[in-house]
Write a protein that holds these residues in place. Structure first.
Motif, PDB file in Angstrom:
ATOM      1  N   LEU A 234      -5.461   7.093   1.120  1.00  0.00           N
ATOM      2  CA  LEU A 234      -4.483   6.006   1.571  1.00  0.00           C
ATOM      3  C   LEU A 234      -5.216   5.078   2.439  1.00  0.00           C
ATOM      4  O   LEU A 234      -5.172   3.650   2.349  1.00  0.00           O
ATOM      5  CB  LEU A 234      -3.231   6.617   2.508  1.00  0.00           C
TER       6      LEU A 234
ATOM      7  N   HIS B 205      -6.633   2.963  -1.657  1.00  0.00           N
ATOM      8  CA  HIS B 205      -6.245   3.660  -2.639  1.00  0.00           C
ATOM      9  C   HIS B 205      -4.633   3.710  -3.155  1.00  0.00           C
ATOM     10  O   HIS B 205      -3.989   4.349  -2.107  1.00  0.00           O
ATOM     11  CB  HIS B 205      -6.868   5.007  -3.131  1.00  0.00           C
ATOM     12  N   ARG B 206      -4.044   3.409  -4.285  1.00  0.00           N
ATOM     13  CA  ARG B 206      -2.622   3.734  -4.586  1.00  0.00           C
ATOM     14  C   ARG B 206      -2.629   5.059  -5.450  1.00  0.00           C
ATOM     15  O   ARG B 206      -3.330   5.028  -6.497  1.00  0.00           O
ATOM     16  CB  ARG B 206      -2.073   2.575  -5.233  1.00  0.00           C
TER      17      ARG B 206
ATOM     18  N   GLN C  52      -0.671   0.037 -14.763  1.00  0.00           N
ATOM     19  CA  GLN C  52      -1.093  -0.168 -13.348  1.00  0.00           C
ATOM     20  C   GLN C  52      -2.509   0.383 -13.076  1.00  0.00           C
ATOM     21  O   GLN C  52      -2.755   1.044 -13.986  1.00  0.00           O
ATOM     22  CB  GLN C  52       0.109   0.570 -12.506  1.00  0.00           C
TER      23      GLN C  52
ATOM     24  N   LEU D 221       3.567   1.648   4.543  1.00  0.00           N
ATOM     25  CA  LEU D 221       3.419   2.370   3.555  1.00  0.00           C
ATOM     26  C   LEU D 221       4.889   2.282   2.716  1.00  0.00           C
ATOM     27  O   LEU D 221       5.762   2.417   3.190  1.00  0.00           O
ATOM     28  CB  LEU D 221       2.897   3.580   3.660  1.00  0.00           C
TER      29      LEU D 221
ATOM     30  N   PRO E 191       0.953  -1.357  -0.155  1.00  0.00           N
ATOM     31  CA  PRO E 191      -0.124   0.174   0.035  1.00  0.00           C
ATOM     32  C   PRO E 191       0.780   1.225  -0.037  1.00  0.00           C
ATOM     33  O   PRO E 191       2.179   1.228   0.421  1.00  0.00           O
ATOM     34  CB  PRO E 191      -0.844  -0.115   1.268  1.00  0.00           C
ATOM     35  N   GLY E 192       0.370   2.243  -0.685  1.00  0.00           N
ATOM     36  CA  GLY E 192       1.230   3.719  -0.600  1.00  0.00           C
ATOM     37  C   GLY E 192       0.898   4.472  -1.642  1.00  0.00           C
ATOM     38  O   GLY E 192      -0.116   4.403  -2.300  1.00  0.00           O
ATOM     39  N   ALA E 193       1.900   4.806  -2.511  1.00  0.00           N
ATOM     40  CA  ALA E 193       1.805   5.899  -3.798  1.00  0.00           C
ATOM     41  C   ALA E 193       2.843   5.763  -4.701  1.00  0.00           C
ATOM     42  O   ALA E 193       4.131   4.939  -4.109  1.00  0.00           O
ATOM     43  CB  ALA E 193       1.799   7.151  -3.141  1.00  0.00           C
TER      44      ALA E 193
ATOM     45  N   VAL F  34      -4.182   2.827 -10.738  1.00  0.00           N
ATOM     46  CA  VAL F  34      -3.699   4.047  -9.729  1.00  0.00           C
ATOM     47  C   VAL F  34      -4.704   5.010  -9.851  1.00  0.00           C
ATOM     48  O   VAL F  34      -5.553   5.226 -10.797  1.00  0.00           O
ATOM     49  CB  VAL F  34      -2.481   4.600  -9.935  1.00  0.00           C
TER      50      VAL F  34
END
Length: 269
Positions: A153, A157-158, A107, A193, A87-89, A109
Motif C-alpha cells: 500500500l 499498489h492497489r 482494472q 485509503l 489509493p487502497g484495495a 490491480v
C-alpha cells in the motif's frame, strides 16, 4: 440430483469439434498469455531500474492480455461502474480461476493469493511476474501478512483480495473473513485509503448447469479448463464496481468487512 450434476460437469468428454475448439482456443490463449509475459518481462527490465517497486507500464500489458483472453474464450464481458481512483484495495467474491482474467481485464490491480499458488507449474511463474502478493493464511503469521499489505500500500499498489478465503461454485457468496482488513487499521497507515467492493456474476451458457464457470473444492484445474475451451457456446460475466468505502469511516476491520460483504451481496442479487 446434486451428485448427477457433479458427474455431468466432471465426466463430459469433447467430441471431434470440441477437440478442434480446444486446439484453436488453447493455442491462441497460450500465445496471448505467454507472449504477454515475455513482453512484460522485457519491459520490466527497463521499468524496474527506473521506477523500482512502482509499475507504471507493465500492468497495462497484463490488462490487455486478460481482455484478449476473454475474447478468445468467447466469454461475453460487461462492466458496470468504474474502478476507484483513490489509493487502497479492491475486494470481490471469488467464483472461479477466471476471476483473474475478469478482474484484471477491467482494472490494473495486484492480486493477493495463497502461498501455494507460487509453486504451481506455469501459473506460479505468471503470478510472480505480474506482481501477485503471496500470503500464508495461518493465523500465527497474521502479523507478517499485515506488514506485507502495508508495504505494498505504501508503494502505491492497489491490491485485490478475496475475503471469502476460497472459491465457490459461482452461484453463492460465502461470509467475508475480516483478517486481511486489519492492515488498513495498522498504526501509521496512510490516511485517505478506501476499499472498493466489486461483484462478479457468471452466467452459464444456455442449457448448462448454473455452476458451469464455478471452480471449487477439490476440482482439478486441467479438466475445468478443457471443458471451457471445448464448449460450443459460452455465457457471460458481469463486473459491478460498487461505491468505494473510506476506511476512516469504520471503527474496525470487522465493521469494514461486513459493509463490503453487504455491498457485494447486493450487487450479486
Amino acid at each position: 440430483m446434486t451428485d448427477w450434476l457433479d458427474a455431468r460437469m466432471e465426466d463430459r468428454r469433447p467430441g471431434l469439434l470440441g477437440w478442434l475448439r480446444v486446439a484453436l482456443r488453447g493455442t491462441a490463449l497460450a500465445l496471448v498469455i505467454y507472449g504477454g509475459l515475455v513482453l512484460l518481462l522485457l519491459v520490466r527490465l527497463v521499468e524496474r531500474p527506473l521506477c523500482g517497486a512502482h509499475r507504471p507500464v507493465t500492468p497495462w500489458i497484463t490488462q490487455g492480455a486478460c481482455r484478449a483472453a476473454l475474447v478468445i474464450l468467447g466469454l461475453r464481458f460487461r462492466v458496470h461502474g468504474r474502478p476507484m481512483q483513490e489509493p487502497g484495495a479492491v475486494v470481490a467474491n471469488h467464483g472461479s480461476w477466471l476471476d483473474i482474467f475478469t478482474l484484471n481485464a477491467c482494472q490494473r490491480v495486484y492480486f493477493v493469493s495463497k502461498s501455494e499458488v507460487s509453486a504451481w507449474p506455469g501459473i506460479g511463474w505468471l503470478a510472480r511476474a505480474t506482481g501477485t502478493l503471496f500470503i500464508n493464511r495461518r493465523g500465527r503469521e497474521a502479523k507478517a501478512q499485515q506488514r506485507l499489505f502495508e508495504e505494498r500500500l505504501a508503494e502505491g499498489h492497489r491490491i485485490l483480495f478475496f475475503p471469502e478465503g476460497t472459491s465457490t461454485d459461482a452461484t453463492r457468496i460465502l461470509p467475508f473473513k475480516s483478517t486481511l482488513f486489519a492492515a488498513f487499521f495498522a498504526p501509521g497507515q496512510a490516511r485517505g485509503l478506501a476499499i472498493q467492493p466489486v461483484t462478479v456474476i457468471y452466467r452459464a451458457p444456455e442449457g448448462e448447469d448454473p455452476r458451469f464457470y464455478g471452480w471449487w473444492g477439490d476440482m482439478d484445474f486441467a479438466p475445468h479448463l478443457l471443458k471451457l475451451l471445448a464448449a460450443p457456446r459460452q455465457g457471460s460475466v458481469e463486473v459491478r464496481f460498487n461505491q468505494p468505502l473510506p476506511v476512516e469511516a469504520f471503527a474496525d476491520r470487522k465493521a469494514l468487512a461486513q459493509a463490503c460483504e453487504t455491498m457485494v451481496r447486493a450487487g450479486f442479487s
